[in-house]
Design a protein around this motif. Structure first.
Motif, PDB file in Angstrom:
ATOM      1  N   PRO A  45     -21.078 -22.694  95.589  1.00 61.31           N
ATOM      2  CA  PRO A  45     -21.373 -21.770  96.096  1.00 61.31           C
ATOM      3  C   PRO A  45     -22.360 -20.681  95.178  1.00 61.31           C
ATOM      4  CG  PRO A  45     -19.934 -21.704  96.798  1.00 61.31           C
ATOM      5  CD  PRO A  45     -19.063 -22.612  96.248  1.00 61.31           C
ATOM      6  N   THR A  46     -23.818 -20.969  95.310  1.00 61.81           N
ATOM      7  CA  THR A  46     -24.032 -19.393  94.305  1.00 61.81           C
ATOM      8  C   THR A  46     -23.042 -17.887  94.567  1.00 61.81           C
ATOM      9  OG1 THR A  46     -26.320 -19.995  95.319  1.00 61.81           O
ATOM     10  CG2 THR A  46     -25.860 -17.362  94.461  1.00 61.81           C
ATOM     11  N   GLY A  47     -22.559 -17.577  93.076  1.00 62.62           N
ATOM     12  CA  GLY A  47     -21.946 -16.412  92.254  1.00 62.62           C
ATOM     13  C   GLY A  47     -20.628 -16.692  92.563  1.00 62.62           C
ATOM     14  N   THR A  48     -20.520 -18.457  92.512  1.00 60.78           N
ATOM     15  CA  THR A  48     -18.943 -18.646  91.995  1.00 60.78           C
ATOM     16  C   THR A  48     -18.193 -17.983  91.147  1.00 60.78           C
ATOM     17  OG1 THR A  48     -19.764 -20.521  93.868  1.00 60.78           O
ATOM     18  CG2 THR A  48     -17.408 -20.578  91.738  1.00 60.78           C
ATOM     19  N   ARG A  49     -16.773 -17.422  90.706  1.00 65.94           N
ATOM     20  CA  ARG A  49     -17.147 -17.374  89.683  1.00 65.94           C
ATOM     21  C   ARG A  49     -16.274 -18.297  88.862  1.00 65.94           C
ATOM     22  NH1 ARG A  49     -10.959 -13.841  88.796  1.00 65.94           N
ATOM     23  NH2 ARG A  49     -11.831 -13.166  86.903  1.00 65.94           N
ATOM     24  N   ILE A  50     -16.088 -18.160  87.535  1.00 65.17           N
ATOM     25  CA  ILE A  50     -15.638 -19.742  86.776  1.00 65.17           C
ATOM     26  C   ILE A  50     -14.812 -18.751  85.361  1.00 65.17           C
ATOM     27  CG2 ILE A  50     -16.189 -21.482  85.964  1.00 65.17           C
ATOM     28  CD1 ILE A  50     -19.181 -21.430  86.999  1.00 65.17           C
ATOM     29  N   GLY A  66     -23.537 -26.019  83.289  1.00 66.87           N
ATOM     30  CA  GLY A  66     -24.706 -25.081  82.833  1.00 66.87           C
ATOM     31  C   GLY A  66     -24.632 -23.521  83.594  1.00 66.87           C
ATOM     32  N   ARG A  67     -23.933 -22.859  84.764  1.00 67.42           N
ATOM     33  CA  ARG A  67     -23.451 -22.291  83.885  1.00 67.42           C
ATOM     34  C   ARG A  67     -22.492 -21.005  83.382  1.00 67.42           C
ATOM     35  NH1 ARG A  67     -22.600 -22.810  91.095  1.00 67.42           N
ATOM     36  NH2 ARG A  67     -23.499 -24.021  91.563  1.00 67.42           N
ATOM     37  N   PRO A  68     -23.068 -20.129  83.244  1.00 62.20           N
ATOM     38  CA  PRO A  68     -21.731 -18.144  82.811  1.00 62.20           C
ATOM     39  C   PRO A  68     -20.545 -19.035  83.628  1.00 62.20           C
ATOM     40  CG  PRO A  68     -23.468 -17.351  84.250  1.00 62.20           C
ATOM     41  CD  PRO A  68     -23.588 -19.199  84.439  1.00 62.20           C
ATOM     42  N   PHE A  69     -19.501 -18.639  82.466  1.00 64.24           N
ATOM     43  CA  PHE A  69     -18.117 -19.359  82.499  1.00 64.24           C
ATOM     44  C   PHE A  69     -17.278 -18.176  81.776  1.00 64.24           C
ATOM     45  CE2 PHE A  69     -19.023 -22.361  79.178  1.00 64.24           C
ATOM     46  CZ  PHE A  69     -17.862 -21.817  78.730  1.00 64.24           C
ATOM     47  N   GLU A  70     -16.172 -17.726  82.158  1.00 66.19           N
ATOM     48  CA  GLU A  70     -15.097 -16.934  80.941  1.00 66.19           C
ATOM     49  C   GLU A  70     -13.754 -17.609  81.128  1.00 66.19           C
ATOM     50  OE1 GLU A  70     -13.523 -13.186  83.901  1.00 66.19           O
ATOM     51  OE2 GLU A  70     -15.902 -13.794  85.278  1.00 66.19           O
ATOM     52  N   PHE A  71     -13.604 -17.299  79.496  1.00 68.92           N
ATOM     53  CA  PHE A  71     -12.007 -17.690  79.275  1.00 68.92           C
ATOM     54  C   PHE A  71     -11.343 -16.909  79.667  1.00 68.92           C
ATOM     55  CE2 PHE A  71     -14.691 -19.401  75.752  1.00 68.92           C
ATOM     56  CZ  PHE A  71     -14.745 -20.983  75.729  1.00 68.92           C
ATOM     57  N   ALA A  72     -10.192 -17.776  80.236  1.00 65.65           N
ATOM     58  CA  ALA A  72      -9.206 -16.869  80.388  1.00 65.65           C
ATOM     59  C   ALA A  72      -7.737 -17.456  79.977  1.00 65.65           C
ATOM     60  CB  ALA A  72      -8.953 -16.867  81.970  1.00 65.65           C
ATOM     61  N   ALA A  73      -7.227 -16.810  79.847  1.00 66.32           N
ATOM     62  CA  ALA A  73      -6.211 -17.409  79.059  1.00 66.32           C
ATOM     63  C   ALA A  73      -4.232 -18.163  80.066  1.00 66.32           C
ATOM     64  CB  ALA A  73      -4.878 -16.077  77.780  1.00 66.32           C
ATOM     65  N   PRO A  91      -5.124 -15.912  98.706  1.00 72.71           N
ATOM     66  CA  PRO A  91      -6.333 -16.366  99.077  1.00 72.71           C
ATOM     67  C   PRO A  91      -7.805 -15.282  98.922  1.00 72.71           C
ATOM     68  CG  PRO A  91      -4.420 -15.263 100.515  1.00 72.71           C
ATOM     69  CD  PRO A  91      -4.069 -14.947  98.679  1.00 72.71           C
ATOM     70  N   ARG A  92      -7.612 -13.779  98.888  1.00 74.93           N
ATOM     71  CA  ARG A  92      -8.520 -12.836  99.287  1.00 74.93           C
ATOM     72  C   ARG A  92      -9.413 -12.419  98.436  1.00 74.93           C
ATOM     73  NH1 ARG A  92      -6.124 -12.697 103.879  1.00 74.93           N
ATOM     74  NH2 ARG A  92      -4.773 -12.340 103.844  1.00 74.93           N
ATOM     75  N   ALA A  93      -9.988 -13.415  97.291  1.00 74.79           N
ATOM     76  CA  ALA A  93     -11.126 -12.820  96.468  1.00 74.79           C
ATOM     77  C   ALA A  93     -12.357 -13.213  97.531  1.00 74.79           C
ATOM     78  CB  ALA A  93     -10.965 -14.198  95.949  1.00 74.79           C
ATOM     79  N   ARG A  94     -13.479 -12.375  97.186  1.00 76.39           N
ATOM     80  CA  ARG A  94     -14.445 -12.415  97.893  1.00 76.39           C
ATOM     81  C   ARG A  94     -15.557 -13.837  97.865  1.00 76.39           C
ATOM     82  NH1 ARG A  94     -15.219  -6.867  99.489  1.00 76.39           N
ATOM     83  NH2 ARG A  94     -13.302  -6.387  99.861  1.00 76.39           N
ATOM     84  N   GLN A  95     -15.496 -14.152  96.783  1.00 73.05           N
ATOM     85  CA  GLN A  95     -16.128 -15.293  96.081  1.00 73.05           C
ATOM     86  C   GLN A  95     -15.392 -16.595  95.945  1.00 73.05           C
ATOM     87  OE1 GLN A  95     -16.512 -12.661  92.526  1.00 73.05           O
ATOM     88  NE2 GLN A  95     -17.968 -14.638  91.748  1.00 73.05           N
ATOM     89  N   ALA A  96     -15.976 -17.621  95.620  1.00 73.24           N
ATOM     90  CA  ALA A  96     -15.536 -19.014  95.477  1.00 73.24           C
ATOM     91  C   ALA A  96     -15.103 -19.131  93.851  1.00 73.24           C
ATOM     92  CB  ALA A  96     -16.211 -20.272  95.525  1.00 73.24           C
ATOM     93  N   VAL A  97     -14.566 -19.239  93.538  1.00 71.96           N
ATOM     94  CA  VAL A  97     -13.412 -19.524  91.898  1.00 71.96           C
ATOM     95  C   VAL A  97     -13.395 -21.177  91.807  1.00 71.96           C
ATOM     96  CG1 VAL A  97     -11.732 -19.053  90.496  1.00 71.96           C
ATOM     97  CG2 VAL A  97     -12.381 -17.467  92.275  1.00 71.96           C
ATOM     98  N   LEU A  98     -13.882 -21.486  90.074  1.00 71.19           N
ATOM     99  CA  LEU A  98     -13.310 -22.979  90.128  1.00 71.19           C
ATOM    100  C   LEU A  98     -12.546 -22.467  88.705  1.00 71.19           C
ATOM    101  CD1 LEU A  98     -14.099 -25.947  89.058  1.00 71.19           C
ATOM    102  CD2 LEU A  98     -16.451 -24.807  88.434  1.00 71.19           C
TER     103      LEU A  98
END
Length: 153
Positions: A45-50, A66-73, A91-98
């Protein structure tokens, strides 16, 4: 909530005493990462947190998307499924997460969310599990939307 769990593609052999976080993808792993990125590009989905493990092989896996992402320890090798699920706000995030990470942690997350007996499910290198939570009759349920392997895309 939609949660996509993506195990890094095939990486170089760890060798003796090398830095595990510095391991790179093999040429086959790079090809698999590109294939899965194409598939994900059609389904995320558009706006997926990666979110991505700090391991080089995970970064190389997610870059073809090709989408912005964040590193996570919390996605580094050896972390717990509890840390990963807290990070993605399941299960409560408001956006999809990869989340791009490692076995056995991703498999342990899948097993926990699907209430599978035993501690983990096998997540193949380069593959994606797409899980969704839904509420029915006041109960939260996890639904498997897709399990995709780079060999089949």
């Amino acid at each position: 909530m939609d949660l996509f769990l993506w195990r890094h593609a095939q990486a170089e052999d760890p060798g003796l005493g090398g830095d595990d976080l510095a391991r790179c993808l093999t040429p086959e792993g790079e090809q698999h990462a590109r294939r899965m990125a194409e598939w994900l590009g059609r389904h995320l989905p558009t706006g997926t947190r990666i979110l991505c493990s700090p391991a080089r092989r995970c970064e190389q896996t997610v870059r073809p998307l090709g989408r912005p992402f964040e590193f996570a320890a919390e996605l580094a090798p050896g972390t717990s499924p509890q840390q990963v699920l807290a990070l993605v706000r399941w299960p409560r995030a408001r956006q999809a997460v990869l989340a791009v990470g490692h076995q056995p942690t991703l498999g342990e997350c899948v097993a926990r969310l699907l209430q599978v007996k035993g501690s983990e499910c096998s997540v193949r290198k380069g593959s994606v599990w797409w899980l969704r939570t839904r509420e029915r009759d006041g109960q939260l349920h996890t639904v498997v939307m897709a399990v995709q392997s780079p060999d089949t895309v």
